[in-house]
Every structure is written in C-alpha cells, then in structure tokens.
Write a protein that holds these residues in place. Structure first.
Motif, PDB file in Angstrom:
ATOM      1  N   HIS A 113       0.811  -1.217   0.000  1.00 36.50           N
ATOM      2  CA  HIS A 113       0.000   0.000   0.000  1.00 36.50           C
ATOM      3  C   HIS A 113       0.844   1.266   0.000  1.00 36.50           C
ATOM      4  O   HIS A 113       1.839   1.374   0.704  1.00 36.50           O
ATOM      5  CB  HIS A 113      -1.049   0.008   1.114  1.00 36.50           C
ATOM      6  N   GLU A 134      -4.973   2.059   4.999  1.00 40.22           N
ATOM      7  CA  GLU A 134      -5.072   2.440   6.411  1.00 40.22           C
ATOM      8  C   GLU A 134      -6.504   2.819   6.793  1.00 40.22           C
ATOM      9  O   GLU A 134      -6.845   2.890   7.964  1.00 40.22           O
ATOM     10  CB  GLU A 134      -4.118   3.600   6.737  1.00 40.22           C
ATOM     11  N   ASP A 165       3.549  -6.157   3.614  1.00 45.75           N
ATOM     12  CA  ASP A 165       3.148  -4.997   4.423  1.00 45.75           C
ATOM     13  C   ASP A 165       3.663  -5.052   5.860  1.00 45.75           C
ATOM     14  O   ASP A 165       3.079  -4.434   6.744  1.00 45.75           O
ATOM     15  CB  ASP A 165       1.608  -4.903   4.400  1.00 45.75           C
ATOM     16  N   TYR A 206       9.443  -3.039  13.548  1.00 48.95           N
ATOM     17  CA  TYR A 206       8.143  -2.652  12.981  1.00 48.95           C
ATOM     18  C   TYR A 206       7.160  -2.201  14.066  1.00 48.95           C
ATOM     19  O   TYR A 206       6.553  -1.129  13.960  1.00 48.95           O
ATOM     20  CB  TYR A 206       7.554  -3.843  12.216  1.00 48.95           C
TER      21      TYR A 206
END
Ligand code: ZN
Length: 498
Positions: free
Chosen positions: A274, A321, A348, A414
């Motif tokens: 994305h 999102e 992702d 992350y």
C-alpha cells in the motif's frame, strides 16, 4: 553495500551450483538473473528517499498522497511497465489538522496528543469534561466507574507495544474498550500511548468510518502522570481541542502496473503493497519500503526482458489504512477477472527478514510456495504459517476465495514505530529490503510460471474458513464481520451476460 555485493555473489554461485546439480529448467536462469539484479545497485534506495523524505507521510485524501500517485505512475512508466491509475470511492474523508489538550483541576499540565483515526472534532473552544481512570478499559473498569463515565473523558492504560503480537493485542482490546465506553455515554476516549518517550502514533479506532466520538492518544509519560494523580485521589479535568477535516465521499486511486503473460495472459498473479500511510511519520516501514520493492521488481523484469507465462500485476493500493478500501474496490472493479486471479500477495510488515508466508488456511499452497522459493533458499530458512491473517490488502482476495499470501517478516523494529512519528526512512533495513525483494521476486516468478492445482473457492468454502480458524475474531477486530454477514463486503460473483 560492499557486504551485500559479496553476499550477492555468493548467492549467485549457490544458484549456479543449484542449477548445475539439479538440472533446473531454462526458466531458472531468468529467475537467477532477476534475483541477481535486485541484489545489485538499483534505484531502490533513492526511490525510498523520494517517497518518504521528499513526498513524506501520505494519508489517503491528502495532497501528499496524490503526489505519491503521480510519482508511482511515473516510476512504472520510466521502467516501461504498462500502468494505469484506477479510481475508487472512499466513503468518508478524514484528516487531522491539529489536536491539543490541557489538564486542569487539582494539577495543571498540557500533554501532547494526537487524534485517533476518524475521531470527531470538538468545538473550536474545546470540550471540557472530567478525566477519569478507565484502567485497562475492561467491563469491570466500566462497572467500577458506573454513571460517572457518562459525559467524562476516560483515560485507558496500555501495555508498551514491543512487537506484532502486541499490536494485535492492542487492536483486540480496543474493540471491547470502545464498546463499553460508548455504551456508558463517555465524552471521549483517551488512550495512553503504547510507545514510550513521548512518541505518538495514530491508533486505529475500532469502528473506523463509523466513529463519532472524540478519541485521542496521549503521550505515555504524561498519561502515566495523570493515572498516578487520579489514583492519589486528585480531581482532573481534560480540555480537548480536536480540529479535523472531515467530509463525505471522495476519490482515490490504486496504481496497477502489468507485465502481460506469454502463454496465459488471462491468468493473473497480483502482488501489492500500500502506497498510503498515516501522516505522523513518513510511512517508511509501513509501507513505503515495500512500495519501492514492487516498483523495483517490475523495473528489473522489464530491464531483463523477463516475461512469465501468466500476467503479473503490481498493485500499489490506496486507502489501506482506512480499512483496506483500495484493494476491496479493486475486487469489485475486476469482478469479471476474479476467477482468473491465481494468487494475490501482500507485503506490508516492514523490512525485517522474510521468514515465510501466511498461506491463509490454504494447505494446497504450502508446497508451491516452497517450490517457488527454491532459487532463493539460501536466503531462508522459510517457514509458512497456514493461518488467515486480517489487517492488510490480502483480505478482500481471501474473502473472494482467491489463493492469497502475506509475507511474514521478522518484526525487527516494525512494532515500536508502527503508525508513529518515528516511522521514517532511517528505520528501514535497506540491505534486508533488497534480500526481501529477491525473495518476493522468486516467489512471484514461480507462481507466474508453475502448473497449479487450485482454483477460486466458493462462498461456502470462505464461510468454512471463517468458522474453522481464528479469522472471525480477526474480522471482529477490524469491524469487518458485519459487512461479510450482510453482503455489503461479501463475495462478488462474475457479472453475466455481456
Ligand atoms: Zn501497512
């Protein structure tokens, strides 16, 4: 960089050896070339700097997001890839302009805050209400508060977020907390930031677009201070001023690049990441790094003149999102082609080492994944997890019965930087990102050329998956089950009669 070159050479030696010993097909040399190219000096690094440092955070609907759409189109065009932007509609525009709070009462201070996604605005002069200790936001906490919760801001204590498990736990807890809070008639919910040292992040509200309450994340240390004061019997009020740009429907765009297949051009392997991010950081690990990976794979395939049997689509999704809206709308716009989507991959989870892939409860994918990864097995070991995973753009492919994979990464950094001000270029492990690009390229190339045994599942198969795995719990976490149940985000049939 130097080490990477050495490793790259070693890998190529290994690949040559493998080809020799196993007598692999001519195709293997194409995948070797592709892997070798991706491990070399490609524009991956400068692309990521452009996307993150120059364009910056790019929430869907923002000017930066539109700029990133044009940027991505140009990157694919420069690589010689057929590319188009595909418009889709989002139900509600939402961007935060500013948020601030002030604590008054027995003690006064001004903690930094950020609005949660789709938070309601307050009147310009602010909304003042008592600030109460909501504990962990459980049912017991709200029974303890009783009527006092009505019309008050409720402060919710969180665990420090260290990893992906913590992230899912945070999402899961929010569903209950917000249900109890809204039922109690609160003025608003204020979460203690799950990241220390004043770090703020955009926490997703459990109700997404349907959220109608002021919702905030407060810097952790000052939230802790407020808890200590409240627990010593001090009386506190919170004044919140939340200014958001919230409107109705608007258009955004997915970017769809394509390298047509030679033998089965109608069959599609779609791989995507994305493009959008929340705007506090610059969307580097989430998910700029994997956007530039997609571009680089397409670029190197074109440069080397590699065409697979099936068509490969490179998707840069928008509205992820906001609830994976871009990929959802893609499955509707391409309803007639869904039966021909052989595999959909989402990448992702940042730039940590790819440990394997989530195979989404499709056992028949386990062996083909290992087969496709064979040319890069030196970058493993790889271990697949045959569970469905909700939270990124594989979701609607999974609900359409399409074989889908999600790269499972070493969480690395992350979690702590997720949706935070600190998700910036410097957090990306560029060396590992290149190795990941090689892994994803080999996987994609493998699926685009192999014989397959599976086909698109039926809605009954999908319902079975929901009922027999933790999928339902995850759908609840993202408020997705109602849409599946009432068919508003259900299984799309091929439109007949053309
Ligand atoms: Zn993401």
């Amino acid at each position: 960089m130097h080490n990477l070159k050495t490793q790259c050479l070693r890998l190529l030696c290994l690949l040559t050896l493998l080809s020799a010993t196993h007598g692999l097909l001519a195709q293997t040399s194409e995948v070797d070339q592709l892997v070798g190219a991706l491990l070399g000096e490609t524009p991956l690094v400068s692309d990521l700097q452009e996307l993150c440092d120059e364009i910056g955070g790019r929430p869907t609907g923002s000017a930066a997001n539109l700029k990133s759409v044009d940027w991505a189109l140009e990157k694919f065009q420069q690589a010689g890839v057929n590319v188009r932007k595909e418009a889709f509609t989002l139900p509600r525009f939402w961007l935060e302009r500013s948020s601030e709070t002030e604590i008054t009462g027995d003690v006064a201070f001004t903690p930094r805050v950020v609005a949660m996604t789709f938070s309601a605005a307050t009147p310009e002069t602010g909304l003042t209400a008592p600030l109460l200790d909501g504990g962990k936001g459980t049912e017991a906490d709200f029974s303890r508060l009783g009527d006092a919760a009505n019309g008050a801001f409720i402060l919710i204590e969180t665990e420090e977020l260290l990893d992906i498990d913590g992230l899912f736990a945070e999402y899961a807890a929010a569903v209950g907390t917000e249900a109890h809070a809204f039922a109690a008639g609160v003025a608003g919910v204020v979460y203690m930031s799950s990241r220390p040292k004043g770090l703020l992040y955009r926490h997703n509200a459990s109700r997404g677009f349907d959220n109608t309450h002021p919702m905030l994340v407060m810097e952790r240390e000052h939230a802790k201070r407020a808890f200590r004061l409240l627990r010593r019997g001090k009386s506190l009020n919170l004044t919140a001023r939340i200014d958001v740009d919230s409107r109705g429907e608007y258009e955004s765009y997915n970017i769809i690049g394509e390298i047509p297949g030679t033998e089965k051009p109608g069959e599609i392997i779609i791989i995507g990441a994305h493009l959008d991010s929340w705007g506090l950081g610059t969307g580097a690990n989430d998910n700029g790094c994997n956007v530039v990976m997609m571009i680089d794979i397409a670029r190197q395939m074109k440069r080397l003149g590699i065409q697979s049997k099936r068509t490969i689509r490179f998707a840069l999704w928008n509205g992820e999102e906001h609830g994976m809206i871009g990929s959802w709308r893609y499955t509707h716009a391409h309803a007639d082609e869904l039966d021909n989507h052989v595999m959909a991959l989402s990448v992702d989870i940042g730039s940590g080492r790819i440990l394997g892939f989530f195979t989404s409860g499709r056992g028949e994918l386990l062996e083909p994944v290992m087969r496709a990864l064979q040319p890069v097995q030196g970058l493993g070991p790889f271990q697949q997890i045959n569970q469905p995973i909700v939270g990124t753009d594989n979701y609607d492919f999974m609900m359409q019965g399409i074989a889908n994979l999600v790269a499972n990464h070493d969480p690395f950094n992350y979690g702590p930087n997720y949706h935070a001000e600190s998700d910036t270029y410097d957090k990306v492990d560029m060396r590992q990102l290149r190795l990941n690009a090689a892994i994803v390229a080999a996987l994609t190339y493998g699926f685009a050329n192999m014989e397959v045994t599976w086909q698109r599942q039926t809605p009954i198969n999908v319902q079975d998956l929901i009922d027999s795995t933790p999928l339902r719990t995850q759908m609840d976490m993202f408020n997705l089950y109602p849409g599946w149940e009432d068919g508003s985000r259900g299984y799309v049939l091929k439109t007949t009669a053309k």
